[in-house]
Design an enzyme around this catalytic site. Structure first.
Site, PDB file in Angstrom:
ATOM      1  CG  HIS A 179      -2.172   0.945   1.179  1.00  0.00           C
ATOM      2  ND1 HIS A 179      -1.919   2.192   1.498  1.00  0.00           N
ATOM      3  CD2 HIS A 179      -3.391   0.739   0.462  1.00  0.00           C
ATOM      4  CE1 HIS A 179      -3.020   2.785   1.330  1.00  0.00           C
ATOM      5  NE2 HIS A 179      -3.908   1.912   0.949  1.00  0.00           N
ATOM      6  CG  ASP A 201      -7.417  -1.448  -2.715  1.00  0.00           C
ATOM      7  OD1 ASP A 201      -8.628  -1.080  -2.593  1.00  0.00           O
ATOM      8  OD2 ASP A 201      -6.507  -0.907  -2.628  1.00  0.00           O
TER       9      ASP A 201
END
Length: 431
Positions: free
Chosen positions: A308, A366
């Site tokens: 991330h 995600d």
């Protein structure tokens, strides 16, 4: 804003300038440069504003190095595990967890506003049948300002409150209608006897010809997806909402601007990109090939849904969503879905491969939200609309905070101009 805790000195062009420094309740100190141009005649240069605090806020705090995400001080993993989406909405909007009476009242107000004006159905039918649901949402949410004239005055606290409830309540209906329109099925009206997440699923997957029952495990997973995406500090779409709001634009226009920004693949499209990557891999036996490519510095291929930009250690949202992903996949099964088989095996590799562990390429929110939405039955074109639905409360909370801030000014970034200087106009026959 509190008084400065100290000062920083800037030496420039033979002069010294003292700049106030503010110390937040959490995070690094902030140097106040608001008067720098007036005092020194210079701007600062920060493309992407990645080192610039554009506002002071009390809503969300992120420490990416430590893997911390707090809403009003409450850790996101606690909220996702113990709370539910509408309670988190209340927390973001009003700053405190509600009492049972306050929560019941808030849930009732949201539930009673889920229907949209009947004439707005005509807007959907104006789009091509193959229009992307995000295109539909941008248009329809912006059009709300043409129907709800009694909540457009941003200077009126009550109208801001009404607009906030309307946006949170109607966004699931708009997203579901965008989906139904894209697949050629009739619109399904909201039901007041269902909770927020279950109602959204019902509007998406039920049909008039037969009864549809929302599985509570699936509804809980959807609720967690909504909760975990509710707000994420001053990201691109939130900053877009704030910038649009700074001009005094009506709330529906501002949220439509946020949806448009979220549509970008570098922002809200990450879970869709993750599923597209899984489709590219195709089958479990090809995973070693793609793992090798991910480790090859000369190969442009990157594993989507791992690591991330903000969280350098771990994504605090992913742990909770992994639990829901496991529950949904156990309920719905992965045996008949090669895509989900690839996802499960890729997760196993990433959590055990020394290269991924060392590089901190952990499965992020995600990755898990993508495989949950795929398992539930959403096409990838609906992943970003679901994200927009969940982020609406964050946008609204940030919008309300900004409008009430006495320090608010219209946004006006500066530039480092590198173009031509003064040139005189040349008549066309002399060029």
């Amino acid at each position: 804003m509190t008084t400065p805790s100290k000062t920083a000195t800037l030496n420039y062009d033979g002069k010294s300038f003292d700049l106030p420094v503010y110390t937040p309740t959490a995070g690094p100190d902030v140097i106040d440069i608001r008067k720098l141009y007036a005092q020194a005649g210079v701007f600062t240069y920060d493309p992407g504003y990645t080192s610039t605090a554009s506002c002071d806020s009390t809503i969300t705090y992120i420490d990416g190095d430590e893997g911390i995400l707090l809403h009003r001080g409450y850790p996101i993993d606690q909220l996702a595990s113990k709370s539910h989406f509408l309670e988190v909405c209340y927390l973001l909007l009003y700053g405190e967890l509600p009492s049972s009476f306050q929560l019941e009242d808030f849930e009732t107000r949201v539930t009673r506003h889920t229907m949209i004006h009947e004439q707005m159905h005509n807007f959907f039918r104006g789009f091509r049948r193959d229009a992307h649901p995000m295109a539909t949402m941008v248009g329809v949410v912006g059009a709300m300002s043409a129907f709800y004239h009694d909540s457009l005055d941003v200077t009126d606290p009550w109208q801001r409150e009404v607009a906030s409830i309307r946006l949170i309540a109607k966004m699931p209906t708009i997203a579901a209608m965008a989906y139904k329109y894209s697949i050629g099925q009739p619109f399904v009206y909201p039901r007041n006897d269902l909770d927020y997440a279950a109602n959204f699923l019902h509007m998406c997957f039920s049909v008039p010809a037969e009864t549809y029952h929302v599985n509570p495990i699936v509804a809980r997973a959807m609720d967690r997806i909504l909760t975990l995406h509710a707000d994420h500090e001053q990201n691109a779409s939130t900053s877009t909402v704030r910038l649009a709001s700074s001009s005094g634009a009506n709330p529906f226009a501002c949220i439509a601007a946020g949806i448009a920004c979220l549509w970008g693949p570098a922002h809200g499209g990450a879970n869709q990109a993750c599923l597209e990557m899984l489709r590219e891999i195709g089958t479990v036996d090809r995973i070693p090939e793609f793992i090798a490519r991910a480790k090859d510095k000369n190969d442009p291929f990157r594993l989507m849904g791992f690591g991330h930009r903000v969280y350098k250690n771990t994504d605090p949202r992913a742990k909770v969503l992994k639990q829901s992903a496991d529950e949904v996949l156990e309920l719905l099964g992965v045996q008949d879905n090669p895509l989900l088989q690839v996802a499960k095996e890729l997760e196993h590799v990433a959590l055990n491969d020394p290269y991924f562990i060392e590089k901190k390429l952990f499965p992020n929110v995600d990755f898990y939200s993508g495989i949950i939405l795929e398992a539930i039955g959403f096409p990838t074109s609906m992943f970003t609309p679901v994200f927009a639905l969940s982020r609406t409360v964050g946008w609204v909370s940030q919008w309300k905070e900004m409008i009430a801030d006495p320090q608010m000014k219209i946004g006006r970034p500066r530039q480092l101009y590198m173009g031509e200087t003064h040139r005189d106009y040349i008549d066309i026959e002399n060029r």
